[in-house]
Write an enzyme that holds these catalytic residues in place. Sequence first.
Site, PDB file in Angstrom:
ATOM      1  N   LYS A 201       0.966  -1.300   0.001  1.00 60.07           N
ATOM      2  CA  LYS A 201       0.103   0.021   0.061  1.00 60.07           C
ATOM      3  C   LYS A 201       0.804   1.427   0.042  1.00 60.07           C
ATOM      4  O   LYS A 201       0.506   2.223  -0.982  1.00 60.07           O
ATOM      5  CB  LYS A 201      -0.881   0.044   1.377  1.00 60.07           C
ATOM      6  CG  LYS A 201      -1.585   1.179   1.594  1.00 60.07           C
ATOM      7  CD  LYS A 201      -2.826   1.833   0.478  1.00 60.07           C
ATOM      8  CE  LYS A 201      -3.017   3.162   0.572  1.00 60.07           C
ATOM      9  NZ  LYS A 201      -4.066   3.464  -0.519  1.00 60.07           N
ATOM     10  N   CYS A 255      -3.123  10.540   1.291  1.00 64.16           N
ATOM     11  CA  CYS A 255      -2.364   9.460   0.725  1.00 64.16           C
ATOM     12  C   CYS A 255      -0.886   9.797   0.171  1.00 64.16           C
ATOM     13  O   CYS A 255      -0.022   9.448   0.936  1.00 64.16           O
ATOM     14  CB  CYS A 255      -3.343   8.669  -0.248  1.00 64.16           C
ATOM     15  SG  CYS A 255      -4.657   7.939   0.588  1.00 64.16           S
TER      16      CYS A 255
HETATM   17  N1  LIG Z   1      -9.186   9.329   2.170  1.00 64.01           N
HETATM   18  C1  LIG Z   1      -8.525   8.515   1.116  1.00 64.01           C
HETATM   19  O1  LIG Z   1      -8.755   8.919   0.048  1.00 64.01           O
HETATM   20  C2  LIG Z   1      -7.918   7.323   1.593  1.00 64.01           C
HETATM   21  C3  LIG Z   1      -7.713   6.281   0.652  1.00 64.01           C
HETATM   22  C4  LIG Z   1      -7.147   5.162   0.818  1.00 64.01           C
HETATM   23  C5  LIG Z   1      -6.583   4.777   2.303  1.00 64.01           C
HETATM   24  N2  LIG Z   1      -6.975   5.586   3.216  1.00 64.01           N
HETATM   25  C6  LIG Z   1      -6.495   5.511   4.549  1.00 64.01           C
HETATM   26  O2  LIG Z   1      -7.613   5.153   5.353  1.00 64.01           O
HETATM   27  C7  LIG Z   1      -7.626   5.339   6.649  1.00 64.01           C
HETATM   28  C8  LIG Z   1      -8.823   6.318   7.144  1.00 64.01           C
HETATM   29  O3  LIG Z   1      -8.666   7.606   6.420  1.00 64.01           O
HETATM   30  P1  LIG Z   1      -9.866   8.553   6.181  1.00 64.01           P
HETATM   31  O4  LIG Z   1      -9.711   9.284   5.057  1.00 64.01           O
HETATM   32  O5  LIG Z   1     -11.156   7.778   6.082  1.00 64.01           O
HETATM   33  O6  LIG Z   1      -9.644   9.252   7.613  1.00 64.01           O
HETATM   34  P2  LIG Z   1     -10.997  10.291   8.037  1.00 64.01           P
HETATM   35  O7  LIG Z   1     -10.343  11.286   8.927  1.00 64.01           O
HETATM   36  O8  LIG Z   1     -11.949  10.831   7.243  1.00 64.01           O
HETATM   37  O9  LIG Z   1     -12.076   9.303   9.045  1.00 64.01           O
HETATM   38  C9  LIG Z   1     -11.641   8.624  10.138  1.00 64.01           C
HETATM   39  C10 LIG Z   1     -12.839   8.566  11.173  1.00 64.01           C
HETATM   40  O10 LIG Z   1     -12.127   7.521  12.295  1.00 64.01           O
HETATM   41  C11 LIG Z   1     -12.915   8.219  13.394  1.00 64.01           C
HETATM   42  N3  LIG Z   1     -12.145   7.733  14.574  1.00 64.01           N
HETATM   43  C12 LIG Z   1     -10.636   8.145  14.866  1.00 64.01           C
HETATM   44  N4  LIG Z   1     -10.350   7.423  16.054  1.00 64.01           N
HETATM   45  C13 LIG Z   1     -11.578   6.657  16.429  1.00 64.01           C
HETATM   46  C14 LIG Z   1     -11.600   5.638  17.362  1.00 64.01           C
HETATM   47  N5  LIG Z   1     -10.604   5.285  18.266  1.00 64.01           N
HETATM   48  N6  LIG Z   1     -12.793   4.991  17.584  1.00 64.01           N
HETATM   49  C15 LIG Z   1     -13.811   5.436  16.712  1.00 64.01           C
HETATM   50  N7  LIG Z   1     -13.680   6.312  15.596  1.00 64.01           N
HETATM   51  C16 LIG Z   1     -12.458   6.907  15.394  1.00 64.01           C
HETATM   52  C17 LIG Z   1     -13.026   9.741  13.324  1.00 64.01           C
HETATM   53  O11 LIG Z   1     -13.709  10.622  14.062  1.00 64.01           O
HETATM   54  C18 LIG Z   1     -13.141   9.675  11.717  1.00 64.01           C
HETATM   55  O12 LIG Z   1     -14.599  10.104  11.455  1.00 64.01           O
HETATM   56  C19 LIG Z   1      -6.195   6.101   6.661  1.00 64.01           C
HETATM   57  O13 LIG Z   1      -5.180   5.175   7.005  1.00 64.01           O
HETATM   58  C20 LIG Z   1      -5.984   6.479   5.450  1.00 64.01           C
HETATM   59  O14 LIG Z   1      -4.542   6.917   5.066  1.00 64.01           O
HETATM   60  C21 LIG Z   1      -7.598   6.878   2.932  1.00 64.01           C
END
Ligand SMILES: NC(=O)c1ccc[n+]([C@@H]2O[C@H](COP(=O)([O-])OP(=O)(O)OC[C@H]3O[C@@H](n4cnc5c(N)ncnc54)[C@H](O)[C@@H]3O)[C@@H](O)[C@H]2O)c1
Length: 406
Positions: A201, A255
């Site tokens: 990844k 990312c």
């Molecule tokens: N956004 C993208 O385009 C993308 C693409 C591929 C992978 N990712 C990966 O996916 C993961 C998530 O990214 P995202 O963009 O969805 O993040 P985000 O910030 O949009 O969402 C994360 C959510 O997790 C919640 N959260 C955090 N800690 C928590 C806990 N202990 N218990 C319950 N809820 C909790 C937050 O309130 C938030 O709503 C990351 O590792 C990111 O690198 C993101």
Amino acid sequence: MVNVIGLGYIGLPTALMMASHGVEVIGTDYNKELVATLNAGKTTFKEKGLDELFQNALNAGIKFTTEYQVTDTYIVSVPTPYDKFSKKVDACYVVEAVKDVMRVCPKGATVVVESTVSPGTIDKYVRPVIEENGFTIGEDINLVHAPERIIPGNMVYELLHNNRTIGADDKAIGEKVKTLYSSFCQGEIVVTDIRTAEMTKVVENTFRAVNIAFANELAKICRHDNMDVYEIIKICNMHPRVNILQPGPGVGGHCISVDPWFLVGDYPSLAKVIDESMKTNDGMPDFVLNRIYEIMKEKGLTDVSRVGLYGLTYKENVDDMRESPTLQLLESQERHLATGLKVYDPFITKDVVKNQYHDLDTFLADVDMVVVMVKHTEIRENVDKLSGKVVLDCHNIIDLPGVYHI
Ligand SMILES: NC(=O)c1ccc[n+]([C@@H]2O[C@H](COP(=O)([O-])OP(=O)(O)OC[C@H]3O[C@@H](n4cnc5c(N)ncnc54)[C@H](O)[C@@H]3O)[C@@H](O)[C@H]2O)c1
């Protein structure tokens, strides 16, 4: 039943997709406001096809809560930022989420970490949390890493069609989780070990970051000697083994502008090309700012407050502003004690920066120079409204005479 932990840009569509394909899903997020919004029947961000998917999932019985559930499968999709000093992954959100899962999960449960992490993160941070809670991994708890690849703007399509990677200690558990994802995923799903899944990844995003940095460097070389970088890349890409990405005003999002740093942080003496590439990409907003001043001088424009930045998000047709080049450019401008640039983005309806507009025509009426920072469809469809303005097009999408490029 699957308990999806973290209902952000990745967790929410994943939860909705599973629920829409016959999996019983409860989504958990510790953000009360977010959960209340979902329970009020509204989605929390704009994304093509998301509202329809949300309705399907609601009809299928998905629930949203702030509580962790007692169940057999957890999908953890919480943020994984990088530490700005060490550049290493900051695993604190994943650790806290897994700790909370351990408080409720029964023996036999499978914990799938979907969050992007650097190779070795699960060994170093996640396994100890599980063991400290008295569980034996592989006997009491199964551990899996299933990183997500979808791109904002096309998430729903990509969730259905992308190939996926599943890393597991035990092949049989990997296959079980593969069956779960196969409920909706039509792509190929490869089962491997956890460290390989972690590394793939990060490598995928690093490949893109380095390629973009190469394009950005070419843009600077071409600018220096007045060559057309877009024409040059177009011709080079006609070579059967060359595929150069496009230069731009910088890289944002969570990312490509983040994950490659994990490798720099973990392997500082080895990840040299990656380090330079990230610095090149991070330097692009400043490069654009310099271009703005250069062009203003050439055109005899003296009032920065008559210059407008089009676009605040980190990519086109989404409402995600995280790490966006425009925000970086505005920060840089403030550091140089110069403010006044006007800003407009059709996807950002709240006031988030100074001098922000909420209507294209009013914005354009108040500026003499427009810097196209984001290639939203809106500006592509309104190119004629830019005629008569000085235009710095950072994406080579505006077909008007006299347009400037980076
Ligand atoms: N956004 C993208 O385009 C993308 C693409 C591929 C992978 N990712 C990966 O996916 C993961 C998530 O990214 P995202 O963009 O969805 O993040 P985000 O910030 O949009 O969402 C994360 C959510 O997790 C919640 N959260 C955090 N800690 C928590 C806990 N202990 N218990 C319950 N809820 C909790 C937050 O309130 C938030 O709503 C990351 O590792 C990111 O690198 C993101």
